[in-house]
Scaffold this motif. Structure first.
Motif, short mmCIF file in Angstrom:
data_model
loop_
_atom_site.label_atom_id
_atom_site.label_comp_id
_atom_site.label_asym_id
_atom_site.label_seq_id
_atom_site.Cartn_x
_atom_site.Cartn_y
_atom_site.Cartn_z
N UNK A 104 10.61 18.57 40.26
CA UNK A 104 11.43 18.44 39.38
C UNK A 104 11.15 19.14 38.13
N UNK A 105 9.91 19.55 37.94
CA UNK A 105 9.34 19.79 36.54
C UNK A 105 10.01 21.16 36.17
N UNK A 106 10.32 21.98 37.18
CA UNK A 106 10.67 23.45 36.88
C UNK A 106 12.30 23.38 36.70
N UNK A 107 12.65 24.00 35.56
CA UNK A 107 14.05 24.11 35.25
C UNK A 107 14.38 25.45 34.47
N UNK A 108 15.02 26.06 35.12
CA UNK A 108 15.65 27.42 34.38
C UNK A 108 14.10 28.44 34.27
N UNK A 109 13.40 28.20 35.37
CA UNK A 109 12.13 28.89 35.67
C UNK A 109 11.10 28.66 34.68
N UNK A 110 11.17 27.58 34.04
CA UNK A 110 10.32 27.01 33.12
C UNK A 110 9.76 25.81 33.79
N UNK A 111 8.20 25.51 33.16
CA UNK A 111 7.80 24.11 33.69
C UNK A 111 7.67 23.28 32.46
N UNK A 112 8.30 21.90 32.70
CA UNK A 112 8.40 20.92 31.64
C UNK A 112 7.55 19.77 32.29
N UNK A 258 17.19 20.89 18.46
CA UNK A 258 18.00 21.56 19.27
C UNK A 258 17.56 22.62 19.73
N UNK A 259 16.20 23.36 19.56
CA UNK A 259 15.78 24.19 19.96
C UNK A 259 15.12 23.90 21.50
N UNK A 260 14.31 22.67 21.12
CA UNK A 260 13.72 21.96 22.31
C UNK A 260 14.72 21.93 23.48
N UNK A 261 15.80 21.35 23.07
CA UNK A 261 16.83 20.83 24.13
C UNK A 261 17.21 22.15 24.70
N UNK A 262 17.59 23.17 24.11
CA UNK A 262 18.19 24.64 24.54
C UNK A 262 16.94 25.20 25.20
N UNK A 263 15.94 25.12 24.83
CA UNK A 263 14.72 25.70 25.70
C UNK A 263 14.77 25.22 27.16
N UNK A 264 14.95 23.84 27.17
CA UNK A 264 15.34 23.23 28.54
C UNK A 264 16.41 23.82 29.22
N UNK A 265 17.59 23.98 28.43
CA UNK A 265 18.81 24.23 29.00
C UNK A 265 19.04 25.83 29.28
N UNK A 266 17.89 26.39 28.89
CA UNK A 266 18.02 28.04 29.29
C UNK A 266 18.43 28.86 28.29
N UNK A 461 22.54 3.75 37.85
CA UNK A 461 22.53 5.09 37.10
C UNK A 461 21.83 6.04 38.18
N UNK A 462 22.83 6.98 38.91
CA UNK A 462 22.45 8.04 39.64
C UNK A 462 22.20 9.18 38.87
N UNK A 463 21.14 9.72 39.00
CA UNK A 463 20.93 10.96 37.93
C UNK A 463 20.48 12.19 39.13
N UNK A 464 21.37 13.37 39.19
CA UNK A 464 21.13 14.44 40.03
C UNK A 464 20.18 15.34 39.07
N UNK A 465 19.15 15.39 39.83
CA UNK A 465 18.05 16.52 38.89
C UNK A 465 18.67 17.63 39.10
N UNK A 466 18.45 18.62 37.74
CA UNK A 466 18.93 19.89 37.65
C UNK A 466 17.74 20.87 37.81
N UNK A 467 18.10 22.09 38.20
CA UNK A 467 17.04 23.01 38.41
C UNK A 467 17.50 24.47 37.31
N UNK A 468 18.84 24.32 37.24
CA UNK A 468 19.13 25.44 36.17
C UNK A 468 20.47 24.92 35.48
N UNK A 469 20.88 25.64 34.41
CA UNK A 469 22.01 25.23 33.52
C UNK A 469 23.16 25.34 34.45
N UNK A 474 30.43 21.27 33.19
CA UNK A 474 31.21 22.18 32.33
C UNK A 474 30.55 23.62 32.32
N UNK A 475 29.35 23.89 33.05
CA UNK A 475 28.74 24.99 33.14
C UNK A 475 29.57 26.14 33.92
#
Length: 838
Positions: A104-112, A258-266, A461-469, A474-475
């Motif tokens: 789950x470290x890969x989000x929007x084709x980036x590694x976190x 904001x930049x860090x979060x939006x880097x994560x969000x694509x 708390x159930x959290x579904x992992x995301x792979x893209x925005x 609301x996406x």
């Protein structure tokens, strides 16, 4: 994630040990054990290959690949040649948990990667939005902008932070609410995630121009490393950051977050989402979404809970508007909550529109202040020149807004626990529903007297992992939404005794949501004897989707008492699936309703002499429908249809009604299996006339038989008689004078042979009247059959008999005379018979 060194070496030794034991088991012809050991060994080798940074030149990677291929091939060969038991994933093992988080470290084709004190790779600049590009924004360092003041070394109030051009109101509103909480309660929610920091814990300038941001996403805290280049655009009088910034001055740390979060969000072309989710990523405080327009929303109770927590600094909050608004509110927009207070019995909430220029969006529901108002001090303290902040009453907030987003301090709970797992891709047999191969969990809570009362809430708390925005709420939808829910079933630990859960009570635990976070709060039922005792729950993380993909998730438990989690082994040796439906005729509702007997029912036959462990699961096609399973002693010796239930009739129960899923089993701690015999299984919805399809799955340690029970009178001629007891014919039971004047009918059975007859009478009392005790009796020259003792059961009274050709009299009576009520009789006969009133 497993670290290089000792833990990795230990896992390598375990992988080789499993392979050696598998070979020995295969030579001993213990093929099931050999198959399982080969599979476990292969999983370990693959995990080691993916998690350890082995240099490519030393040959270790090649050896790991060879061993993984070798043991996997042996497992496949054994599986194809022998009847071996299935191998369940040990989802709680260290290796499996680490694999989920690594995947789950890969989000929007980036590694976190997971957060650590070590540096990671600086991410490429996030893409600018079309609006930013249209405004000719460019990435520049703050020091390159003329007159720029970076604003390091000071905190910002919530109303000082603003949103500019970028459509990320959910993140900026969350940041504003967190910053105001920091001011009011001395926390560091808004700033603690940005590094480096000074001696006071505030963000400080980096000598290298590189910053590390700690965001909580996909199950753990992750590192997003960025540089100090921010989007600036030209304007009159100089250049300004096109993003989150300070209303006055040029503080850059909000823009870096904001930049860090939006880097994560694509990228900066971010449509926003749910502010509590963005706040959770920033602070790790537990998110809760209250739907203000939901029928189950409790306005007064929610205010008391929210206001008490706010004044203690235990939560911060934001609100969201619906897609259509009135009175100057921005549609589909998030507002920060900056103050909550009571004055002269009125409740007030101060809000802020994150936009930099919000003067023209001052809503009409904002209250006008007068000098004598008690709230004027608070409002003036937060007043902004362009009117971004405004105060509304709690009632107006609940009326005009759509959602209240809360984030709760996790330190409220003494114990927290998280597990990471995945939903496998649905199989064709599953029809795109929950894959029953997915694990279930057993949660054990050990109350301690000094940790609070037994009635304290447990949060999940159930959290579904995301792979893209596109996985975010609301996406813009790229595919059908995934609905997730947490179902909690309190285990019955009594040895073979019926469950103490009420048969007809609906419970909202298990509601499905289409977001990435689902919070369930519940209170365990009180102990039977009042003692503080260990409690056990079966927990199912459920998904509804038609997407043929595997999806990872994290399940976090928050409790005032010690908790532990284990995997429930759901795969028993024998399994069967049946499809069913609640139709307009068979949707009978819960056990308190007169139509309950019409629900789909099944005869469950357990042959032999040994006890059987059993697992029953019902999945409803409509995730919104509350459903329940009950296993009962049969209504007749033949395992016939159950018409009514008492608590003592129930052998197994799925407990209170749950949305979309019902689960019951005999494998709970302290329970025995089921004895051989005949039982009746009943599938019901809470409300009658609720139509939906369902799938019924049964697993057992020995073969069992499950057959549908036909509806009463199935295949027979049916006639409904409608009548009433009035002043002239309500003559009571046979011991009363005038019994023969009760409502009666002539029934003529034609020749040549015997005819089966089933007749059921049900009273139809008014809302204000009591259901009378009723009876049916059949006569020729004498009484031929009757429905037994007078009863006031919702299902009424029934007689079931065989009749030879001839003429009969059917009498409907109440126990007491002069009882006035409407009623109906459903008459079923094997051949067509003449029925006329007398």
């Amino acid at each position: 994630m497993s670290a290089p060194g000792g833990s990795w070496d230990a896992s390598l030794s375990a992988a080789y040990e499993h392979a050696q034991r598998a070979t020995k088991a295969e030579l001993a012809r213990d093929y099931s054990s050999a198959f399982e050991l080969y599979v476990r060994s292969g999983q370990l080798f693959l995990h080691l290959l993916s998690t350890h940074p082995v240099p490519a030149h030393d040959g270790t990677r090649d050896r790991l690949k060879q061993m993984a291929n070798k043991v996997t091939a042996r497992a496949e060969k054994i599986k194809s040649a022998h009847n071996v038991r299935r191998v369940e994933r040990d989802v709680l093992s260290t290796d499996q948990q680490a694999s989920i988080l690594a995947a789950s470290s890969k989000i929007n084709a980036r590694h976190f990667p997971a957060w650590s004190e070590h540096s990671s790779t600086v991410q490429a600049q996030p893409e600018l939005s079309p609006v930013q590009i249209g405004k000719k924004a460019q990435y520049k360092r703050a020091g390159q902008v003329a007159g720029a003041d970076a604003g390091w070394g000071r905190r910002l109030r919530g109303h000082e932070i603003v949103q500019d051009i970028v459509t990320d109101c959910s993140f900026v509103a969350a940041l504003e609410a967190a910053a105001e909480h920091d001011f009011l309660f001395g926390t560091s929610l808004a700033t603690s995630s940005l590094h480096p920091q000074d001696a006071f814990g505030l963000p400080s300038p980096s000598s290298t121009g590189r910053y590390r941001v700690k965001l909580h996403i996909n199950g753990i805290a992750r590192c997003i490393e960025i540089d100090d280049h921010l989007p600036y655009y030209p304007r009159e009088g100089g250049e300004r950051i096109m993003g989150a910034s300070c209303r006055k001055g040029h503080s850059v740390w909000p823009a870096l977050l904001e930049k860090a979060y939006l880097t994560l969000m694509g990228g900066y072309d971010f449509g926003g989402s749910n502010a509590s989710i963005d706040a959770h990523a920033l602070t790790a405080w537990v998110p809760e979404h209250l739907f203000l327009r939901h029928a189950g929303f409790q306005r007064e109770k929610s205010w008391s809970r929210f206001h008490a927590a706010w004044t203690q600094g235990r939560c911060f909050a934001t609100v969201g508007t619906p897609s259509k608004t009135q009175g100057g509110l921005v549609p589909s927009h998030n507002y920060a909550i900056l103050d909550v207070r009571v004055s002269a019995s009125q409740r007030y909430v101060t809000l802020m529109n994150p936009w930099r220029h919000a003067a023209h969006n001052h809503p009409s529901i904002a209250i006008d202040t007068k000098p004598e108002d008690d709230v004027v001090e608070a409002m003036q303290r937060l007043k902004v020149e362009d009117g971004a902040t405004f105060t509304v009453t709690w009632d107006d907030l609940c009326t005009h807004f759509d959602s209240l987003f809360l984030n709760w301090d996790p330190s409220l709970f003494a114990s927290t626990l998280s597990v990471h797992s995945s939903w496998r891709a649905p199989t064709p047999q599953g029809g795109g529903k929950v894959d029953q191969a997915d694990p279930r969990f057993r949660l054990v809570m050990s109350p301690t007297p000094d940790a609070g009362g037994e009635g304290e809430e447990v949060w999940m708390l159930l959290t579904r992992h995301i792979t893209s925005t596109h996985d975010r709420p609301n996406a813009e939808p790229a595919h059908e939404a995934e609905y997730i829910a947490v179902h909690v079933f309190e285990d019955d630990t009594s040895r073979g005794e019926p469950s103490s859960q009420p048969l007809g009570q609906a419970r909202q635990v298990g509601a499905y949501v289409d977001g990435t976070h689902c919070l369930v709060r519940f209170k365990p039922a009180p102990s039977r004897n009042g003692d503080v005792a260990e409690r056990s729950f079966t927990v199912v993380a459920s998904r509804r989707t038609s997407r043929a993909v595997e999806t990872r998730y994290t399940l976090s438990i928050y409790s005032h008492h010690a908790v532990s989690m284990s995997q429930v082994r759901t795969h028993l040796a024998f399994r069967e699936s049946l499809s069913g439906a609640w139709t307009s005729r068979t949707a009978g509702g819960n056990a308190t309703l007169p139509t309950f007997m019409s629900n789909p029912q099944y005869t469950l036959t357990i042959p032999g002499a040994d006890e059987v462990q059993l697992s029953l699961t019902l999945e409803c096609s409509d995730r919104r429908v509350p459903v329940q399973l009950l296993l009962a002693y049969p209504g007749t010796a033949r395992g016939g249809r159950v018409t009514s239930l008492t608590q003592g009739d129930v052998v197994l129960s799925s407990g209170m009604y749950h949305h979309g899923l019902a689960l019951c089993n005999t494998s709970n701690p302290g329970r025995k299996g089921l004895r051989p015999g005949i039982y009746t299984l009943i599938a019901s919805t809470f409300e009658a006339a609720t139509t939906a399809d369902f799938t019924l799955n049964i697993e057992s340690t020995h073969p069992v038989q499950l057959k549908p029970i036909p509806q009463e009178g199935a295949g027979m001629f049916h006639r409904r008689i409608t009548a009433s007891w009035t002043q002239s014919n309500a003559k009571g039971s046979r011991g009363n004078e005038g019994y023969g004047n009760n409502p009666s009918w002539r029934l003529v059975v034609p020749p040549p042979g015997m005819t089966a007859l089933v007749a059921r009478i049900k009273a139809n009392p008014t809302q204000d009247s009591v259901r009378p005790y009723v009876n049916l009796a059949l006569y020729d020259d004498k009484e031929v059959a009757n429905s037994g003792a007078y009863t006031d059961l919702p299902c009424g009274a029934a007689l079931d008999t065989l009749l030879k050709p001839g003429s009969y009299t059917l009498v409907a009576s109440t126990y007491k005379p002069d009882v006035h009520a409407a009623f109906h009789i459903d008459l079923y006969t094997a051949v067509r018979c003449d029925v006329t009133p007398l």
